[in-house]
Design an enzyme around this catalytic site. Structure first.
Site, mmCIF file in Angstrom:
data_model
loop_
_atom_site.group_PDB
_atom_site.id
_atom_site.type_symbol
_atom_site.label_atom_id
_atom_site.label_comp_id
_atom_site.label_asym_id
_atom_site.label_seq_id
_atom_site.Cartn_x
_atom_site.Cartn_y
_atom_site.Cartn_z
ATOM 1 N N TYR A 1 0.775 -1.098 -0.218
ATOM 2 C CA TYR A 1 0.136 0.014 -0.031
ATOM 3 C C TYR A 1 0.920 1.320 -0.009
ATOM 4 C CZ TYR A 1 -3.424 3.314 1.574
ATOM 5 O OH TYR A 1 -4.363 4.496 1.710
ATOM 6 N N ASP B 237 9.424 2.937 -0.627
ATOM 7 C CA ASP B 237 8.412 3.780 0.218
ATOM 8 C C ASP B 237 8.668 3.408 1.721
ATOM 9 O OD1 ASP B 237 4.742 3.640 0.193
ATOM 10 O OD2 ASP B 237 6.277 4.550 1.601
ATOM 11 N N LYS C 241 4.725 9.738 8.322
ATOM 12 C CA LYS C 241 4.686 9.092 9.710
ATOM 13 C C LYS C 241 5.501 9.664 10.705
ATOM 14 C CE LYS C 241 2.299 4.857 8.042
ATOM 15 N NZ LYS C 241 0.850 4.923 8.360
HETATM 16 P P1 KE4 Z 1 -0.753 8.567 4.289
HETATM 17 O O1 KE4 Z 1 -1.140 9.340 3.153
HETATM 18 O O2 KE4 Z 1 -1.755 7.544 5.068
HETATM 19 O O3 KE4 Z 1 0.178 9.432 5.217
HETATM 20 O O4 KE4 Z 1 0.484 7.364 3.884
HETATM 21 C C1 KE4 Z 1 0.143 6.457 2.731
HETATM 22 C C2 KE4 Z 1 1.250 5.381 3.056
HETATM 23 C C3 KE4 Z 1 1.994 5.319 2.191
HETATM 24 N N1 KE4 Z 1 2.997 4.315 2.411
HETATM 25 C C4 KE4 Z 1 2.948 3.542 3.314
HETATM 26 C C5 KE4 Z 1 4.004 2.196 3.079
HETATM 27 C C6 KE4 Z 1 1.948 3.091 3.955
HETATM 28 O O5 KE4 Z 1 1.678 2.440 4.996
HETATM 29 C C7 KE4 Z 1 0.981 4.449 4.016
HETATM 30 C C8 KE4 Z 1 -0.191 4.506 5.142
HETATM 31 N N2 KE4 Z 1 -0.328 3.450 6.122
HETATM 32 C C9 KE4 Z 1 -1.640 3.273 6.547
HETATM 33 C C10 KE4 Z 1 -1.709 1.903 7.601
HETATM 34 N N3 KE4 Z 1 -0.725 1.153 7.177
HETATM 35 C C11 KE4 Z 1 -2.209 4.374 7.032
HETATM 36 C C12 KE4 Z 1 -3.403 4.214 8.101
HETATM 37 C C13 KE4 Z 1 -4.825 4.633 7.233
HETATM 38 O O6 KE4 Z 1 -4.993 4.610 6.137
HETATM 39 O O7 KE4 Z 1 -5.559 5.278 8.259
#
Ligand code: KE4
Length: 422
Positions: free
Chosen positions: A138, A233, A261
């Site tokens: 993801y 990523d 994060k």
């Molecule tokens: P954000 O747009 O949610 O800040 O980041 C996206 C993203 C990009 N790359 C990786 C490897 C990620 O894990 C994420 C976002 N992680 C999820 C949980 N694994 C966010 C939680 C959510 O969607 O509420």
């Protein structure tokens, strides 16, 4: 009327991010009122030992005194100017200093924005349109990446989202994690058309799946042979596996890195960076456009700077690793005592219990996990005061503020919860 019912009247599904809605574990989401250190407290006053840690950012623990002080101090001088500040320079220097492959870095406001920008840059720089991602990984919710995605998309069984035009999705090619042949095959079938390979160097969105020996090095080699960029990523792994992320931990250098994060210490920050030669294609230096009103936001920079200053302190990662290993060993003892052969994957302060009795080294095995059993386990742990991710396809995060008492409490709850559901 309860908060969730009322929220659903104003917010789709009552949440601002789908995975929070408890869709895959059932029941109503817990509304949190405050958090401190390793604990979060819900609106009824119940306290939980927290292993979601806001999905990774809170590596110091919640409401770290020094981070809060930095945010409050900065707020007095202004929250956002839409102009360059010394704070952005300071955080950029820290990222360049800590991440071996990053020479230039651009701040944005989320991991999604970081990945979306890095993909556009890779396409603009290579003048190729296709990208390779891995099934179950993801990378945020930008159109090109919502194809066979993990995390919430997988949790809600919509890895390829409606609303992404087929014409878009056809430029996103899908390979299998830990399977270099599947990558080579795509390069043969799409000669000179692939701009980049984007990968989570440790996959944290299909549950936790570690790269097998040679996988990341293999990706580096294939990208070099095919004049494609390798994008790590590191939104989860950045500052998590080490102060220099996975690229330092595994000593593999990507061409571009995305961050988020922990970088913002709990405030909205994303970033993408890499070799000067590539990054100088980004506006205003180069032609690839990307912009953001709140990019480099002073409050978020202040939170990120203080967070990174603290995790750079001597012994931070040794201490976090010792605590994490203590917890993982307690879990392993429990599984042994209960005669259970479920797979538990871990690396540093990331862990994940899969309800499947096979080694989970790929997406196809991860999805064999019994998500109904995970849901029961989740609710048993929640009842006992331990907050885990409300989805089998996420990871557990340990923070520096988890005490050994917290860990013992968690190990006990883990044993009793497994006993209760089996
Ligand atoms: P954000 O747009 O949610 O800040 O980041 C996206 C993203 C990009 N790359 C990786 C490897 C990620 O894990 C994420 C976002 N992680 C999820 C949980 N694994 C966010 C939680 C959510 O969607 O509420």
């Amino acid at each position: 009327m309860n908060l969730f019912e009322e929220s659903k009247k104003y917010i789709p599904g009552g949440v601002n991010s789908p995975v929070r809605a408890f869709g895959s574990v059932g029941g109503e989401p817990v509304f949190i009122s405050k958090a401190k250190g390793s604990k979060i407290t819900d609106v009824s006053g119940k306290e939980y030992v927290d292993y979601v840690c806001s999905w990774g950012p809170m590596i110091l623990g919640h409401s770290d005194d020094d981070v809060v002080k930095s945010i409050c101090e900065q707020a007095k001088y202004g929250c956002s100017f839409g102009a360059p500040t010394e704070l952005e320079l300071k955080l950029a220097k820290m990222v360049v200093e800590l991440f071996p492959s990053i020479e230039l870095v651009r701040m944005v406001s989320s991991g999604t924005e970081a990945v979306m920008s890095a993909i556009r840059l890779a396409r603009g720089y290579t003048k190729k349109d296709k990208i390779i991602k891995f099934e179950g990984c993801y990378h945020g919710h930008s159109d090109s990446l919502l194809v066979k995605a993990g995390s919430g998309a997988l949790t809600f069984n919509q890895p390829s989202s409606p609303g992404v035009p087929t014409d878009f999705a056809k430029y996103t090619l899908i390979a299998q994690y830990n399977d270099l042949e599947s990558v080579k095959k795509l390069f043969v079938e799409n000669k000179n058309e692939i701009a980049c390979v984007i990968v989570e160097p440790v996959a944290g969105n299909m549950g936790l799946v570690l790269p097998e020996d040679g996988f990341l090095a293999g990706l580096r080699k294939i990208c070099d042979e095919n004049e494609a960029l390798l994008i790590f990523d590191e939104v989860i792994t950045g500052f998590r596996l080490s102060e220099g992320g996975a690229q330092k931990y595994f000593d593999i250098m990507p061409d571009l890195t995305t961050l988020g994060k922990i970088l913002g210490g709990g405030l909205p920050v994303g970033a993408y960076g890499g070799k000067k030669e590539i990054m100088e294609h980004i506006s205003p230096v180069g032609p690839v456009y990307q912009a953001g009103t709140l990019s480099g936001n002073p409050l978020a920079m202040a939170a990120g700077i203080k967070t990174i200053e603290k995790l750079k302190e001597k012994g931070f990662y040794d201490n976090l690793r010792e605590k994490s290993e203590y917890l993982w060993e307690g879990f392993a003892d429990n599984l042994k005592k209960l005669g259970l052969k479920f797979c538990f994957n871990k690396i540093e302060s990331l862990g994940c219990l899969f309800f499947v009795e096979e080694n989970v080294n790929s997406f196809s095995v991860a999805v064999k996990s019994d998500t109904k059993l995970y849901a029961k386990f989740f609710h048993e742990m929640l009842k006992k005061g331990v907050n885990l991710a409300p989805s089998q396809f996420e990871a557990m995060f340990v923070s520096a503020s988890h005490s050994y008492n917290d860990l013992d409490f968690t190990i006990k709850a883990h044993y009793e919860s497994l006993k209760a559901i089996l």
